[in-house]
Design a protein around this motif. Structure first.
Motif, PDB file in Angstrom:
ATOM      1  N   ALA A   1       1.873  -6.317   3.355  1.00 34.03           N
ATOM      2  CA  ALA A   1       0.904  -6.958   2.466  1.00 34.03           C
ATOM      3  C   ALA A   1      -0.371  -6.117   2.335  1.00 34.03           C
ATOM      4  O   ALA A   1      -0.964  -6.031   1.256  1.00 34.03           O
ATOM      5  N   LEU A   2      -0.770  -5.487   3.436  1.00 37.92           N
ATOM      6  CA  LEU A   2      -2.021  -4.716   3.438  1.00 37.92           C
ATOM      7  C   LEU A   2      -1.846  -3.297   2.914  1.00 37.92           C
ATOM      8  O   LEU A   2      -2.768  -2.729   2.299  1.00 37.92           O
ATOM      9  N   LEU A   3      -0.675  -2.700   3.163  1.00 38.51           N
ATOM     10  CA  LEU A   3      -0.466  -1.290   2.834  1.00 38.51           C
ATOM     11  C   LEU A   3       0.564  -1.066   1.740  1.00 38.51           C
ATOM     12  O   LEU A   3       0.951   0.078   1.473  1.00 38.51           O
ATOM     13  N   GLY A   4       1.020  -2.148   1.107  1.00 34.72           N
ATOM     14  CA  GLY A   4       2.056  -2.040   0.089  1.00 34.72           C
ATOM     15  C   GLY A   4       1.672  -1.213  -1.109  1.00 34.72           C
ATOM     16  O   GLY A   4       2.537  -0.777  -1.877  1.00 34.72           O
ATOM     17  N   GLN A   5       0.392  -0.940  -1.290  1.00 34.42           N
ATOM     18  CA  GLN A   5      -0.056  -0.127  -2.432  1.00 34.42           C
ATOM     19  C   GLN A   5       0.246   1.353  -2.242  1.00 34.42           C
ATOM     20  O   GLN A   5       0.144   2.138  -3.177  1.00 34.42           O
ATOM     21  N   TYR A   6       0.603   1.734  -1.007  1.00 35.44           N
ATOM     22  CA  TYR A   6       0.930   3.127  -0.718  1.00 35.44           C
ATOM     23  C   TYR A   6       2.446   3.280  -0.643  1.00 35.44           C
ATOM     24  O   TYR A   6       3.103   2.650   0.192  1.00 35.44           O
ATOM     25  N   ALA A   7       3.003   4.132  -1.504  1.00 33.64           N
ATOM     26  CA  ALA A   7       4.455   4.227  -1.648  1.00 33.64           C
ATOM     27  C   ALA A   7       5.140   4.632  -0.338  1.00 33.64           C
ATOM     28  O   ALA A   7       6.153   4.035   0.050  1.00 33.64           O
ATOM     29  N   VAL A   8       4.596   5.635   0.341  1.00 36.45           N
ATOM     30  CA  VAL A   8       5.225   6.103   1.577  1.00 36.45           C
ATOM     31  C   VAL A   8       5.194   5.005   2.631  1.00 36.45           C
ATOM     32  O   VAL A   8       6.192   4.750   3.325  1.00 36.45           O
ATOM     33  N   ALA A   9       4.063   4.333   2.760  1.00 42.45           N
ATOM     34  CA  ALA A   9       3.944   3.253   3.740  1.00 42.45           C
ATOM     35  C   ALA A   9       4.928   2.135   3.423  1.00 42.45           C
ATOM     36  O   ALA A   9       5.590   1.593   4.328  1.00 42.45           O
ATOM     37  N   ALA A  10       5.056   1.776   2.141  1.00 40.82           N
ATOM     38  CA  ALA A  10       5.976   0.703   1.748  1.00 40.82           C
ATOM     39  C   ALA A  10       7.418   1.077   2.080  1.00 40.82           C
ATOM     40  O   ALA A  10       8.202   0.240   2.545  1.00 40.82           O
ATOM     41  N   ALA A  11       7.801   2.349   1.869  1.00 42.09           N
ATOM     42  CA  ALA A  11       9.163   2.789   2.155  1.00 42.09           C
ATOM     43  C   ALA A  11       9.451   2.736   3.656  1.00 42.09           C
ATOM     44  O   ALA A  11      10.506   2.262   4.081  1.00 42.09           O
TER      45      ALA A  11
ATOM     46  N   MET B   1      11.035 -11.345  16.078  1.00 43.13           N
ATOM     47  CA  MET B   1      10.243 -12.124  15.127  1.00 43.13           C
ATOM     48  C   MET B   1       8.784 -11.684  15.127  1.00 43.13           C
ATOM     49  O   MET B   1       8.125 -11.677  14.071  1.00 43.13           O
ATOM     50  N   SER B   2       8.276 -11.309  16.287  1.00 47.98           N
ATOM     51  CA  SER B   2       6.904 -10.795  16.352  1.00 47.98           C
ATOM     52  C   SER B   2       6.796  -9.494  15.568  1.00 47.98           C
ATOM     53  O   SER B   2       5.830  -9.284  14.814  1.00 47.98           O
ATOM     54  N   ALA B   3       7.781  -8.618  15.733  1.00 50.66           N
ATOM     55  CA  ALA B   3       7.778  -7.354  15.006  1.00 50.66           C
ATOM     56  C   ALA B   3       7.857  -7.586  13.496  1.00 50.66           C
ATOM     57  O   ALA B   3       7.146  -6.937  12.715  1.00 50.66           O
ATOM     58  N   SER B   4       8.720  -8.506  13.068  1.00 52.72           N
ATOM     59  CA  SER B   4       8.827  -8.805  11.635  1.00 52.72           C
ATOM     60  C   SER B   4       7.512  -9.319  11.080  1.00 52.72           C
ATOM     61  O   SER B   4       7.108  -8.955   9.960  1.00 52.72           O
ATOM     62  N   THR B   5       6.817 -10.163  11.849  1.00 56.77           N
ATOM     63  CA  THR B   5       5.528 -10.688  11.399  1.00 56.77           C
ATOM     64  C   THR B   5       4.521  -9.564  11.215  1.00 56.77           C
ATOM     65  O   THR B   5       3.827  -9.484  10.184  1.00 56.77           O
ATOM     66  N   VAL B   6       4.438  -8.673  12.194  1.00 50.04           N
ATOM     67  CA  VAL B   6       3.504  -7.540  12.104  1.00 50.04           C
ATOM     68  C   VAL B   6       3.848  -6.647  10.915  1.00 50.04           C
ATOM     69  O   VAL B   6       2.957  -6.216  10.158  1.00 50.04           O
ATOM     70  N   LEU B   7       5.115  -6.380  10.711  1.00 47.98           N
ATOM     71  CA  LEU B   7       5.535  -5.504   9.612  1.00 47.98           C
ATOM     72  C   LEU B   7       5.268  -6.139   8.249  1.00 47.98           C
ATOM     73  O   LEU B   7       4.879  -5.452   7.294  1.00 47.98           O
ATOM     74  N   LEU B   8       5.463  -7.448   8.137  1.00 46.96           N
ATOM     75  CA  LEU B   8       5.184  -8.126   6.872  1.00 46.96           C
ATOM     76  C   LEU B   8       3.692  -8.120   6.561  1.00 46.96           C
ATOM     77  O   LEU B   8       3.288  -7.919   5.404  1.00 46.96           O
TER      78      LEU B   8
END
Length: 448
Positions: free
Chosen positions: A311-321, A300-307
């Motif tokens: 939110a912060l890096l979703g504008q970058y396609a590679v990062a989002a993938a 759950m901690s990992a999921s929180t960090v990844l979410l």
């Protein structure tokens, strides 16, 4: 592998009573458990495939896409309602017979959907299919747990969940391809065929589960809901699932509108999530039996960090993938532990435990996307779904911490009570059958 015996509470107990059996972590899974995983593959494909078929369904049945989307909601609601309802209705029926009946009804529901002349018939077929799907999940989970020792529960449940992961990796994309090339009805026919194969496997390979010495009684099984640990587990499952699917449900528009990814790449990124789910299930299932709370808290901690990162890096396609892949790992890494935890706190009612787990997951799968949609409607953008999902996984982590503290307090209380009741004379230790059950509300495997 011999089928475990069942005591008067209806909970499974391992047949191996050797002193070191409880420490073994490489118990061989019965073939029947993999048959249940195959069945779940068919169930999961049907549950999620409509997301890629909505435009075609809406066009063919002359309804709007939002109205066609209600077919997905109908399935989710049917799962929430159907799991406990079918568990109660089949409580005293033979487990294998119940599984055969449910997978048969599910397969017929797929055929009805493929032949549906209008929206109303398709809607009804989805509700019926959801009820059968929920019942199969609940009973199947109880059967999987009954066929293995207590120290292999999470691994057995991971096999079933693995069927759902493979459905996301292979089944759902294959359904989309079939829908584009042969029409949306072909996807329903394909799932119907997979259900027929699963039916043969269930009928021929699922063993007869021994009947408890005392017939299950609904009133006694319902007593599990008096335990606050059961309600804590329901809540943390719902929050954990809701947090992930709050963001995942809107990953496609985030990829196209925020990251600027071409629509043709969206299925590939969604498949990455499914691959991550398969990896996470395999890892979590391997270690959750020995370190259940450790898996829950770290996942759950990992999921929180990844979410938050999404939110912060979703504008970058590679990062989002990449984050979609990792989110699939973290989300399904906890799934076997979440299932096993419910069977621990509701050991006296294994069928209701499976039903309650199914309902809790689907509460999250329904509520999470609703919260994400509300954030989007409020004008906060697609990235806001990841922020909202992170808030839900934080809540799940808090509830897990509370549950762990209560578990330790209860275990300490039992130790003190046992010490006070112990005889003063020195006596030889009494061997306890591995996987056996006491009359305590929780079993006590090692939790790290």
């Amino acid at each position: 592998m011999p089928v475990p015996t069942r005591n008067s509470t209806g909970s499974g107990s391992g047949t191996d009573t050797s002193a070191d059996a409880g420490t073994r972590t490489h118990t061989r899974m019965p073939l029947a458990v993999y048959i249940l995983g195959l069945s779940v593959f068919a169930l999961g494909t049907s549950e999620f495939m409509l997301s890629g078929l909505l435009p075609a369904v809406a066009d063919d049945l002359h309804v709007s896409i939002p109205r066609a989307g209600l077919l997905i909601s109908a399935f989710a609601v049917g799962m929430v309602v159907g799991a406990p309802l079918l568990a109660v209705a089949t409580l005293r029926l033979p487990r294998r017979t119940t599984l055969i009946a449910l997978i048969t009804v599910f397969g017929l529901g797929q055929i009805a959907g493929a032949l549906a002349p209008n929206y109303a018939v398709l809607f009804a077929s989805r509700v019926v299919s959801a009820l059968a799907c929920a019942g199969f999940w609940a009973v199947g989970a109880a059967v999987a747990v009954a066929m293995v020792p207590v120290n292999a529960r999470a691994r057995a449940l991971a096999v079933m969940i693995g069927g759902l992961s493979i459905a996301n990796v292979l089944g759902v994309p294959a359904g989309a391809v079939l829908g584009e090339s042969l029409g949306w009805r072909s996807a329903f026919w394909a799932v119907g065929g997979a259900s027929a194969i699963a039916l043969v496997g269930v009928a021929t390979l699922i063993p007869r589960i021994p009947v408890p010495d005392e017939k299950p009684r609904l009133r006694r099984e319902l007593r599990i809901y008096r335990d606050r640990q059961v309600w804590l587990t329901i809540s943390l499952i719902a929050f954990a699932a809701g947090g992930v699917f709050c963001a995942f449900s809107y990953l496609a528009p985030l990829l196209t509108d925020v990251a600027g990814l071409d629509e043709g790449w969206v299925p590939a990124v969604l498949a990455l999530f499914g691959i991550g789910a398969l990896i996470g299930t395999a890892i979590g299932g391997r270690i959750a039996d020995a370190h259940l709370f450790g898996v829950l808290l770290s996942g759950m901690s990992a999921s929180t960090v990844l979410l938050v990162a999404l939110a912060l890096l979703g504008q970058y396609a590679v990062a989002a993938a990449v984050l979609a892949l990792l989110l699939g790992v973290s989300a399904f890494y906890t799934a076997p532990a979440l299932n096993a935890r419910m069977f621990d706190v509701a050991a006296a009612a294994p069928t209701l435990a499976g039903a309650t787990t199914t309902a809790a997951f689907n509460l999250g799968n329904t509520g999470g996307p609703w919260i994400g949609g509300a954030a989007i409607d409020a004008g906060l953008g697609f990235a806001s779904t990841a922020w909202a999902g992170a808030a839900l996984t934080v809540a799940a982590g808090v509830l897990t911490t509370i549950s762990l503290r209560l578990h330790r307090r209860r275990a300490s209380s039992r130790l003190v009570t046992g010490a006070q009741a112990a005889p003063t004379a020195v006596t030889a230790p009494t061997a306890t059958p591995v996987g056996g059950r006491s009359d305590q509300p929780e079993s006590t495997p090692k939790y790290g």
